[in-house]
Design an enzyme around this catalytic site. Structure first.
Site, PDB file in Angstrom:
ATOM      1  N   ASN A 269      -1.999   0.491   6.779  1.00 42.86           N
ATOM      2  CA  ASN A 269      -1.587  -0.802   7.244  1.00 42.86           C
ATOM      3  C   ASN A 269      -0.616  -1.597   6.477  1.00 42.86           C
ATOM      4  O   ASN A 269      -0.458  -2.666   6.337  1.00 42.86           O
ATOM      5  CB  ASN A 269      -2.468  -1.782   7.894  1.00 42.86           C
ATOM      6  CG  ASN A 269      -3.751  -2.081   6.896  1.00 42.86           C
ATOM      7  OD1 ASN A 269      -3.548  -1.735   5.880  1.00 42.86           O
ATOM      8  ND2 ASN A 269      -4.662  -2.589   7.437  1.00 42.86           N
TER       9      ASN A 269
ATOM     10  N   THR B  31      -5.304  -6.831  11.194  1.00 49.49           N
ATOM     11  CA  THR B  31      -5.695  -5.474  10.429  1.00 49.49           C
ATOM     12  C   THR B  31      -4.868  -4.508  11.051  1.00 49.49           C
ATOM     13  O   THR B  31      -4.184  -3.515  10.422  1.00 49.49           O
ATOM     14  CB  THR B  31      -6.992  -5.452  10.158  1.00 49.49           C
ATOM     15  OG1 THR B  31      -7.442  -6.582   9.504  1.00 49.49           O
ATOM     16  CG2 THR B  31      -7.516  -4.174   9.332  1.00 49.49           C
TER      17      THR B  31
ATOM     18  N   TYR C  15     -12.210  -2.117  -3.824  1.00 52.63           N
ATOM     19  CA  TYR C  15     -12.742  -1.877  -2.614  1.00 52.63           C
ATOM     20  C   TYR C  15     -14.210  -1.836  -2.320  1.00 52.63           C
ATOM     21  O   TYR C  15     -14.824  -1.869  -1.226  1.00 52.63           O
ATOM     22  CB  TYR C  15     -12.076  -0.990  -1.406  1.00 52.63           C
ATOM     23  CG  TYR C  15     -10.571  -1.483  -0.878  1.00 52.63           C
ATOM     24  CD1 TYR C  15     -10.821  -2.520  -0.196  1.00 52.63           C
ATOM     25  CD2 TYR C  15      -9.481  -0.734  -1.337  1.00 52.63           C
ATOM     26  CE1 TYR C  15      -9.444  -3.075   0.381  1.00 52.63           C
ATOM     27  CE2 TYR C  15      -8.181  -0.831  -0.534  1.00 52.63           C
ATOM     28  CZ  TYR C  15      -8.509  -2.333   0.238  1.00 52.63           C
ATOM     29  OH  TYR C  15      -7.141  -2.902   0.568  1.00 52.63           O
TER      30      TYR C  15
ATOM     31  N   GLU D 230      -9.612 -10.830  -7.523  1.00 53.58           N
ATOM     32  CA  GLU D 230      -8.775  -9.826  -7.418  1.00 53.58           C
ATOM     33  C   GLU D 230      -7.444  -9.666  -8.371  1.00 53.58           C
ATOM     34  O   GLU D 230      -6.931  -8.736  -8.979  1.00 53.58           O
ATOM     35  CB  GLU D 230      -8.079  -9.540  -6.005  1.00 53.58           C
ATOM     36  CG  GLU D 230      -9.300  -9.045  -4.870  1.00 53.58           C
ATOM     37  CD  GLU D 230      -8.948  -9.217  -3.529  1.00 53.58           C
ATOM     38  OE1 GLU D 230      -9.808  -8.753  -2.731  1.00 53.58           O
ATOM     39  OE2 GLU D 230      -7.821  -9.691  -3.025  1.00 53.58           O
TER      40      GLU D 230
ATOM     41  N   LYS E  46       0.888  -1.185  -0.108  1.00 57.32           N
ATOM     42  CA  LYS E  46      -0.277   0.055   0.105  1.00 57.32           C
ATOM     43  C   LYS E  46       1.020   1.313   0.122  1.00 57.32           C
ATOM     44  O   LYS E  46       2.155   1.025   0.256  1.00 57.32           O
ATOM     45  CB  LYS E  46      -1.002  -0.005   1.248  1.00 57.32           C
ATOM     46  CG  LYS E  46      -2.058  -1.134   1.135  1.00 57.32           C
ATOM     47  CD  LYS E  46      -3.124  -1.120   2.295  1.00 57.32           C
ATOM     48  CE  LYS E  46      -4.167  -2.375   2.425  1.00 57.32           C
ATOM     49  NZ  LYS E  46      -4.773  -1.923   3.413  1.00 57.32           N
TER      50      LYS E  46
ATOM     51  N   HIS F 283      -2.424  -5.300   1.403  1.00 58.96           N
ATOM     52  CA  HIS F 283      -3.512  -6.122   1.310  1.00 58.96           C
ATOM     53  C   HIS F 283      -3.274  -7.377   0.946  1.00 58.96           C
ATOM     54  O   HIS F 283      -2.464  -7.791   0.355  1.00 58.96           O
ATOM     55  CB  HIS F 283      -4.371  -5.295   0.332  1.00 58.96           C
ATOM     56  CG  HIS F 283      -5.444  -6.379  -0.315  1.00 58.96           C
ATOM     57  ND1 HIS F 283      -6.760  -6.435   0.550  1.00 58.96           N
ATOM     58  CD2 HIS F 283      -5.620  -6.984  -1.411  1.00 58.96           C
ATOM     59  CE1 HIS F 283      -7.469  -7.413  -0.212  1.00 58.96           C
ATOM     60  NE2 HIS F 283      -6.744  -7.746  -1.360  1.00 58.96           N
TER      61      HIS F 283
HETATM   62  P1  GTP Z   1      -7.072  -5.995   3.381  1.00 58.89           P
HETATM   63  O1  GTP Z   1      -6.229  -7.243   3.224  1.00 58.89           O
HETATM   64  O2  GTP Z   1      -6.457  -4.684   3.085  1.00 58.89           O
HETATM   65  O3  GTP Z   1      -8.416  -6.475   3.052  1.00 58.89           O
HETATM   66  O4  GTP Z   1      -7.097  -5.955   5.187  1.00 58.89           O
HETATM   67  P2  GTP Z   1      -7.965  -6.793   6.031  1.00 58.89           P
HETATM   68  O5  GTP Z   1      -8.771  -7.933   5.394  1.00 58.89           O
HETATM   69  O6  GTP Z   1      -7.138  -7.117   7.279  1.00 58.89           O
HETATM   70  O7  GTP Z   1      -9.185  -5.642   6.708  1.00 58.89           O
HETATM   71  P3  GTP Z   1     -10.594  -5.444   6.127  1.00 58.89           P
HETATM   72  O8  GTP Z   1     -11.079  -6.061   4.850  1.00 58.89           O
HETATM   73  O9  GTP Z   1     -11.541  -5.317   7.213  1.00 58.89           O
HETATM   74  O10 GTP Z   1     -10.484  -3.747   5.698  1.00 58.89           O
HETATM   75  C1  GTP Z   1      -9.871  -3.451   4.438  1.00 58.89           C
HETATM   76  C2  GTP Z   1      -8.892  -2.356   4.779  1.00 58.89           C
HETATM   77  O11 GTP Z   1      -9.928  -1.125   5.041  1.00 58.89           O
HETATM   78  C3  GTP Z   1      -7.882  -2.558   5.646  1.00 58.89           C
HETATM   79  O12 GTP Z   1      -6.678  -3.152   5.413  1.00 58.89           O
HETATM   80  C4  GTP Z   1      -7.647  -1.058   6.122  1.00 58.89           C
HETATM   81  O13 GTP Z   1      -6.757  -0.568   5.340  1.00 58.89           O
HETATM   82  C5  GTP Z   1      -8.917  -0.372   6.196  1.00 58.89           C
HETATM   83  N1  GTP Z   1      -9.519  -0.275   7.264  1.00 58.89           N
HETATM   84  C6  GTP Z   1     -10.343  -1.342   8.019  1.00 58.89           C
HETATM   85  N2  GTP Z   1     -10.794  -0.893   9.078  1.00 58.89           N
HETATM   86  C7  GTP Z   1     -10.519   0.483   9.170  1.00 58.89           C
HETATM   87  C8  GTP Z   1     -10.741   1.613  10.155  1.00 58.89           C
HETATM   88  O14 GTP Z   1     -11.049   1.303  11.177  1.00 58.89           O
HETATM   89  N3  GTP Z   1     -10.347   2.845   9.781  1.00 58.89           N
HETATM   90  C9  GTP Z   1      -9.781   3.050   8.653  1.00 58.89           C
HETATM   91  N4  GTP Z   1      -9.425   4.374   8.379  1.00 58.89           N
HETATM   92  N5  GTP Z   1      -9.414   2.156   7.749  1.00 58.89           N
HETATM   93  C10 GTP Z   1      -9.827   0.832   7.888  1.00 58.89           C
HETATM   94 MG    MG Z   2     -10.001  -7.819   3.864  1.00 57.43          MG
END
Ligand code: GTP
Ligand code: MG
Length: 138
Positions: A112, A91, A49, A126, A9, A115
């Site tokens: 973070n 996450t 997303y 994807e 990212k 992805h």
């Molecule tokens: P991905 O591999 O990026 O999909 O991460 P994940 O599967 O661990 O997390 P998830 O699919 O729940 O969320 C997708 C992405 O949204 C995360 O990786 C973060 O970058 C973002 N995200 C998730 N929760 C939050 C939040 O509370 N605040 C913000 N700003 N971003 C968030």
């Molecule tokens: Mg995810």
């Protein structure tokens, strides 16, 4: 062997962490079979997303993903989807296990660093969103 989709990212590409993150993948037995550095538009980030459209952080997430280049990759290995999720860590970096990418590099729950696909069906869509079959070199 299984394939999964990964994004390094903007927070990580900006801090020159691409190589350090790829090393974590390779050390875990994941092979990079496709890789490209691209700068998404906000609309493209929004499409990628789309599953998070209703979440309160959606707009912030799309802004962030379009804020600087990303590195989109396909990783191949045994149990690649689960292995990648393990190497990534939780996450929220505050909850990520020591040694994981997010524990070492992530700045916040939003910024973070990586992805990774969460299931075989999402990995398939994807990968197809970013790469053609010809670009996957096992
Ligand atoms: P991905 O591999 O990026 O999909 O991460 P994940 O599967 O661990 O997390 P998830 O699919 O729940 O969320 C997708 C992405 O949204 C995360 O990786 C973060 O970058 C973002 N995200 C998730 N929760 C939050 C939040 O509370 N605040 C913000 N700003 N971003 C968030
Ligand atoms: Mg995810």
């Amino acid at each position: 062997l299984e394939r999964t989709f990964s994004i390094i990212k903007p927070d990580a590409t900006k801090r020159n962490l691409t190589g350090a993150i790829v090393k974590k993948f390779e050390d875990a037995g994941l092979r990079v079979v496709a890789s490209k550095r691209i700068h998404l538009t906000k609309a493209q980030a929004g499409e990628f997303y789309a599953v998070h459209k209703e979440r309160p952080f959606y707009d912030e997430l799309c802004e962030f993903m379009a804020s600087a280049p990303i590195v989109a990759q396909v990783l191949e290995g045994e149990d690649a989807i689960a292995k990648n999720r393990e190497v990534m860590g939780a996450t929220n970096p505050a909850d990520a296990a020591p040694g994981t990418i997010r524990a070492e590099f992530a700045e916040s729950v939003g910024e973070n660093s990586v992805h990774g696909s969460d299931a075989p069906e999402t990995a398939k869509t994807e990968i197809a969103y970013f790469f053609s079959g010809l670009e996957l070199v096992g």
